[in-house]
Scaffold this motif. Structure first.
Motif, PDB file in Angstrom:
ATOM      1  N   VAL A  81       0.757  -0.919  -0.368  1.00  0.00           N
ATOM      2  CA  VAL A  81      -0.241  -0.030   0.202  1.00  0.00           C
ATOM      3  C   VAL A  81       0.902   1.213   0.116  1.00  0.00           C
ATOM      4  O   VAL A  81       1.427   1.705   1.150  1.00  0.00           O
ATOM      5  CB  VAL A  81      -0.874  -0.294   1.141  1.00  0.00           C
ATOM      6  N   PRO A  82       1.652   1.620  -1.051  1.00  0.00           N
ATOM      7  CA  PRO A  82       1.933   2.800  -1.215  1.00  0.00           C
ATOM      8  C   PRO A  82       1.457   4.220  -0.689  1.00  0.00           C
ATOM      9  O   PRO A  82       0.300   4.797  -0.865  1.00  0.00           O
ATOM     10  CB  PRO A  82       2.530   2.827  -2.340  1.00  0.00           C
ATOM     11  N   LYS A  83       2.431   4.885  -0.205  1.00  0.00           N
ATOM     12  CA  LYS A  83       1.988   5.971   0.734  1.00  0.00           C
ATOM     13  C   LYS A  83       1.681   5.522   2.043  1.00  0.00           C
ATOM     14  O   LYS A  83       1.428   6.782   2.582  1.00  0.00           O
ATOM     15  CB  LYS A  83       1.317   7.295  -0.577  1.00  0.00           C
ATOM     16  N   VAL A  84       0.912   4.961   2.351  1.00  0.00           N
ATOM     17  CA  VAL A  84       0.707   4.189   3.637  1.00  0.00           C
ATOM     18  C   VAL A  84       0.959   3.378   4.442  1.00  0.00           C
ATOM     19  O   VAL A  84       1.711   3.819   5.480  1.00  0.00           O
ATOM     20  CB  VAL A  84      -1.197   3.777   3.288  1.00  0.00           C
ATOM     21  N   ILE A  85       2.130   2.539   3.610  1.00  0.00           N
ATOM     22  CA  ILE A  85       2.547   1.629   4.048  1.00  0.00           C
ATOM     23  C   ILE A  85       4.545   2.116   4.198  1.00  0.00           C
ATOM     24  O   ILE A  85       4.591   1.509   2.838  1.00  0.00           O
ATOM     25  CB  ILE A  85       2.588   0.549   4.952  1.00  0.00           C
ATOM     26  N   GLN A  86       5.498   2.272   4.394  1.00  0.00           N
ATOM     27  CA  GLN A  86       6.808   2.423   4.313  1.00  0.00           C
ATOM     28  C   GLN A  86       7.211   0.950   3.397  1.00  0.00           C
ATOM     29  O   GLN A  86       6.771   0.448   3.798  1.00  0.00           O
ATOM     30  CB  GLN A  86       7.113   2.817   5.398  1.00  0.00           C
ATOM     31  N   ASP A  87       7.802   0.983   2.840  1.00  0.00           N
ATOM     32  CA  ASP A  87       9.033   0.230   2.513  1.00  0.00           C
ATOM     33  C   ASP A  87       9.621  -0.451   3.544  1.00  0.00           C
ATOM     34  O   ASP A  87      10.060   0.069   4.362  1.00  0.00           O
ATOM     35  CB  ASP A  87       9.619   0.967   1.120  1.00  0.00           C
ATOM     36  N   ARG A  88       9.907  -1.786   3.244  1.00  0.00           N
ATOM     37  CA  ARG A  88      10.531  -2.824   3.899  1.00  0.00           C
ATOM     38  C   ARG A  88      12.558  -2.564   3.220  1.00  0.00           C
ATOM     39  O   ARG A  88      12.728  -3.195   2.268  1.00  0.00           O
ATOM     40  CB  ARG A  88       9.983  -3.522   4.030  1.00  0.00           C
ATOM     41  N   ASP A  89      13.061  -3.051   4.377  1.00  0.00           N
ATOM     42  CA  ASP A  89      14.433  -3.545   3.818  1.00  0.00           C
ATOM     43  C   ASP A  89      14.426  -4.507   4.997  1.00  0.00           C
ATOM     44  O   ASP A  89      14.455  -4.904   6.387  1.00  0.00           O
ATOM     45  CB  ASP A  89      15.097  -2.653   3.479  1.00  0.00           C
ATOM     46  N   ALA A 105      23.352   1.183  -2.302  1.00  0.00           N
ATOM     47  CA  ALA A 105      22.425   0.495  -2.744  1.00  0.00           C
ATOM     48  C   ALA A 105      22.176   1.519  -5.247  1.00  0.00           C
ATOM     49  O   ALA A 105      22.059   2.459  -4.285  1.00  0.00           O
ATOM     50  CB  ALA A 105      20.674   0.815  -2.409  1.00  0.00           C
ATOM     51  N   LYS A 106      22.252   0.521  -5.864  1.00  0.00           N
ATOM     52  CA  LYS A 106      22.052   0.276  -6.930  1.00  0.00           C
ATOM     53  C   LYS A 106      20.457   2.016  -7.156  1.00  0.00           C
ATOM     54  O   LYS A 106      19.584   1.211  -6.019  1.00  0.00           O
ATOM     55  CB  LYS A 106      21.771  -0.465  -8.123  1.00  0.00           C
ATOM     56  N   ASN A 107      20.374   1.902  -8.365  1.00  0.00           N
ATOM     57  CA  ASN A 107      18.947   2.636  -8.913  1.00  0.00           C
ATOM     58  C   ASN A 107      18.065   3.371  -8.075  1.00  0.00           C
ATOM     59  O   ASN A 107      17.271   4.230  -7.850  1.00  0.00           O
ATOM     60  CB  ASN A 107      18.040   0.969  -8.927  1.00  0.00           C
ATOM     61  N   ASN A 108      19.596   4.655  -7.107  1.00  0.00           N
ATOM     62  CA  ASN A 108      19.151   5.280  -6.474  1.00  0.00           C
ATOM     63  C   ASN A 108      18.641   5.137  -5.215  1.00  0.00           C
ATOM     64  O   ASN A 108      17.176   5.620  -4.184  1.00  0.00           O
ATOM     65  CB  ASN A 108      17.887   6.532  -7.315  1.00  0.00           C
ATOM     66  N   ASN A 109      17.923   3.688  -4.331  1.00  0.00           N
ATOM     67  CA  ASN A 109      17.406   3.358  -3.458  1.00  0.00           C
ATOM     68  C   ASN A 109      17.809   3.760  -2.556  1.00  0.00           C
ATOM     69  O   ASN A 109      17.050   4.036  -1.406  1.00  0.00           O
ATOM     70  CB  ASN A 109      16.693   1.932  -3.697  1.00  0.00           C
ATOM     71  N   ASN A 110      18.925   3.997  -2.381  1.00  0.00           N
ATOM     72  CA  ASN A 110      19.433   4.895  -1.078  1.00  0.00           C
ATOM     73  C   ASN A 110      18.285   5.989  -0.750  1.00  0.00           C
ATOM     74  O   ASN A 110      19.071   6.295   0.654  1.00  0.00           O
ATOM     75  CB  ASN A 110      20.538   5.127  -1.226  1.00  0.00           C
ATOM     76  N   ASP A 111      17.597   6.360  -1.573  1.00  0.00           N
ATOM     77  CA  ASP A 111      17.558   7.281  -0.994  1.00  0.00           C
ATOM     78  C   ASP A 111      16.127   7.160  -0.766  1.00  0.00           C
ATOM     79  O   ASP A 111      15.365   8.202  -0.319  1.00  0.00           O
ATOM     80  CB  ASP A 111      16.804   8.568  -2.207  1.00  0.00           C
ATOM     81  N   LYS A 112      15.694   6.504  -0.508  1.00  0.00           N
ATOM     82  CA  LYS A 112      14.604   5.518  -0.354  1.00  0.00           C
ATOM     83  C   LYS A 112      14.396   5.903   1.477  1.00  0.00           C
ATOM     84  O   LYS A 112      15.175   5.136   1.794  1.00  0.00           O
ATOM     85  CB  LYS A 112      13.553   4.273  -0.949  1.00  0.00           C
ATOM     86  N   LYS A 113      13.113   5.788   1.765  1.00  0.00           N
ATOM     87  CA  LYS A 113      13.028   5.156   3.238  1.00  0.00           C
ATOM     88  C   LYS A 113      12.075   4.214   3.058  1.00  0.00           C
ATOM     89  O   LYS A 113      11.188   3.478   2.790  1.00  0.00           O
ATOM     90  CB  LYS A 113      12.190   6.621   4.031  1.00  0.00           C
ATOM     91  N   PHE A 114      13.223   3.159   4.383  1.00  0.00           N
ATOM     92  CA  PHE A 114      13.249   1.573   4.630  1.00  0.00           C
ATOM     93  C   PHE A 114      12.840   1.864   6.421  1.00  0.00           C
ATOM     94  O   PHE A 114      13.515   2.018   6.485  1.00  0.00           O
ATOM     95  CB  PHE A 114      13.949   1.048   4.306  1.00  0.00           C
ATOM     96  N   VAL A 115      11.409   0.670   6.541  1.00  0.00           N
ATOM     97  CA  VAL A 115      11.881   1.009   7.276  1.00  0.00           C
ATOM     98  C   VAL A 115      12.735  -1.054   7.981  1.00  0.00           C
ATOM     99  O   VAL A 115      12.156  -2.278   6.913  1.00  0.00           O
ATOM    100  CB  VAL A 115      10.261   0.431   8.192  1.00  0.00           C
ATOM    101  N   PRO A 149       7.759  -8.088   9.868  1.00  0.00           N
ATOM    102  CA  PRO A 149       8.303  -6.275   8.686  1.00  0.00           C
ATOM    103  C   PRO A 149       7.931  -4.992   9.937  1.00  0.00           C
ATOM    104  O   PRO A 149       9.120  -3.954   9.411  1.00  0.00           O
ATOM    105  CB  PRO A 149       6.777  -6.218   8.083  1.00  0.00           C
ATOM    106  N   LYS A 150       8.306  -5.407  11.208  1.00  0.00           N
ATOM    107  CA  LYS A 150       8.508  -4.557  12.395  1.00  0.00           C
ATOM    108  C   LYS A 150       7.387  -3.243  12.010  1.00  0.00           C
ATOM    109  O   LYS A 150       6.769  -3.019  11.209  1.00  0.00           O
ATOM    110  CB  LYS A 150       9.777  -3.798  12.459  1.00  0.00           C
ATOM    111  N   GLY A 151       7.189  -2.422  12.448  1.00  0.00           N
ATOM    112  CA  GLY A 151       7.191  -0.715  12.420  1.00  0.00           C
ATOM    113  C   GLY A 151       5.236  -0.877  11.963  1.00  0.00           C
ATOM    114  O   GLY A 151       4.472  -1.829  12.715  1.00  0.00           O
ATOM    115  N   TRP A 152       4.386  -0.364  11.540  1.00  0.00           N
ATOM    116  CA  TRP A 152       3.325  -0.115  11.278  1.00  0.00           C
ATOM    117  C   TRP A 152       2.900  -0.519  10.211  1.00  0.00           C
ATOM    118  O   TRP A 152       3.339  -0.620   8.801  1.00  0.00           O
ATOM    119  CB  TRP A 152       2.646   1.464  11.615  1.00  0.00           C
ATOM    120  N   ILE A 153       2.280  -1.230  10.707  1.00  0.00           N
ATOM    121  CA  ILE A 153       1.151  -2.266   9.071  1.00  0.00           C
ATOM    122  C   ILE A 153      -0.124  -2.390   8.939  1.00  0.00           C
ATOM    123  O   ILE A 153      -0.947  -2.257   9.918  1.00  0.00           O
ATOM    124  CB  ILE A 153       1.633  -3.316   8.964  1.00  0.00           C
TER     125      ILE A 153
END
Length: 262
Positions: free
Chosen positions: A168-176, A207-217, A258-262
């Motif tokens: 659910v983009p913009k509602v739940i953060q991406d995970r790493d 990270a490749k493909n500019n994924n280092n700019d993303k925020k992950f939980v 997944p930790k965090g809020w889901i």
């Protein structure tokens, strides 16, 4: 020059460097420069007692009687012999996750099993190969963003950073996830790839493909991975139009918090 000393399967394990001359079994250390692929190593090489415990727990989990069959099927996996491709349908299973107990959520393990018409060592080698792993995971999992090999400890152990998009983009953060990825052939001809989380810096900049700019939980994975089992019951051969001359059973398990809020 130093190599890394660590315990797999211990989420809180600290990584320490030790001089290469102080590492026991220098013959094995020397051979590690030559045996760069896990499928080329002997089953016992580069495997610690903790590895053996983790592998046995993983095998016991795959064969647990507690799995319940799911109505859903996972039908887009492209793994086959040579350069040919074919869609393989996995049977899906689920069960409550007792290993990742959480007070805030009911965690579920998932498992998939299928017969793959390809050479076992070939596919195992692809999933343990830095150049192929990311490509295969993008095919297998539509939520997969990218996987990076951060450190190669020896031919059978790497530290991996895997990133996954939110359902659910913009509602739940991406995970790493950052984990030790153990890949080895077993004495009986089977093979395993198993991931167990370790502590690692929260921010990763390679990270490749500019994924280092993303925020992950940062999530937790414990005993997630793949089991490859050779088939010796006469079912190998030209199956599903692939032209494969061998086949094997492949099982995978996803066991994460997944930790965090889901």
């Amino acid at each position: 020059m130093a190599i890394e000393s660590y315990e797999t399967g211990d989420v809180d394990a600290e990584v320490t460097s030790v001089p290469i001359q102080s590492v026991p079994n220098s013959d094995t250390t020397a051979r590690s420069k030559e045996l760069r692929r896990p499928e080329d190593c002997l089953p016992h090489e580069h495997i610690s007692e903790q590895d053996r415990i983790d592998i046995q727990q993983f095998l016991d989990n795959v064969n647990s009687p507690d799995w319940k069959k799911s109505d859903s099927l996972i039908s887009k996996l492209v793994l086959s012999a040579g350069n040919s491709t074919d869609s393989t349908t996995f049977e899906a299973f689920w069960k409550k996750d007792a290993n990742l107990n959480s007070k805030s959520k009911d965690l579920i393990q998932t498992k998939g099993t299928a017969i793959i018409c390809a050479d076992l060592k070939e596919v195992f080698g692809q999933l343990s190969n830095e150049d192929m792993h990311d490509t295969i995971m993008n095919i297998m999992d539509p939520m997969h963003i990218e996987s990076i090999f951060l450190e190669k400890r020896d031919p059978k152990h790497v530290v991996m950073h895997s990133m996954y998009r939110s359902p659910v983009p913009k509602v739940i953060q991406d995970r790493d996830f950052v984990f030790v990825y153990t890949t080895t052939m077993l004495e009986d001809g089977r093979a395993v790839c198993i991931g167990n989380s370790i502590e690692y810096p929260t921010t990763l900049s390679n990270a490749k493909n500019n994924n280092n700019d993303k925020k992950f939980v940062r999530g937790l994975t414990l005993g997630s991975g793949f089991l490859f089992e050779p088939i010796n019951d006469g079912t190998s051969g030209n199956q599903n139009g692939t032209g494969a001359t061998s086949s094997f059973k492949m099982s995978y398990i996803v066991q994460v918090d997944p930790k965090g809020w889901i």
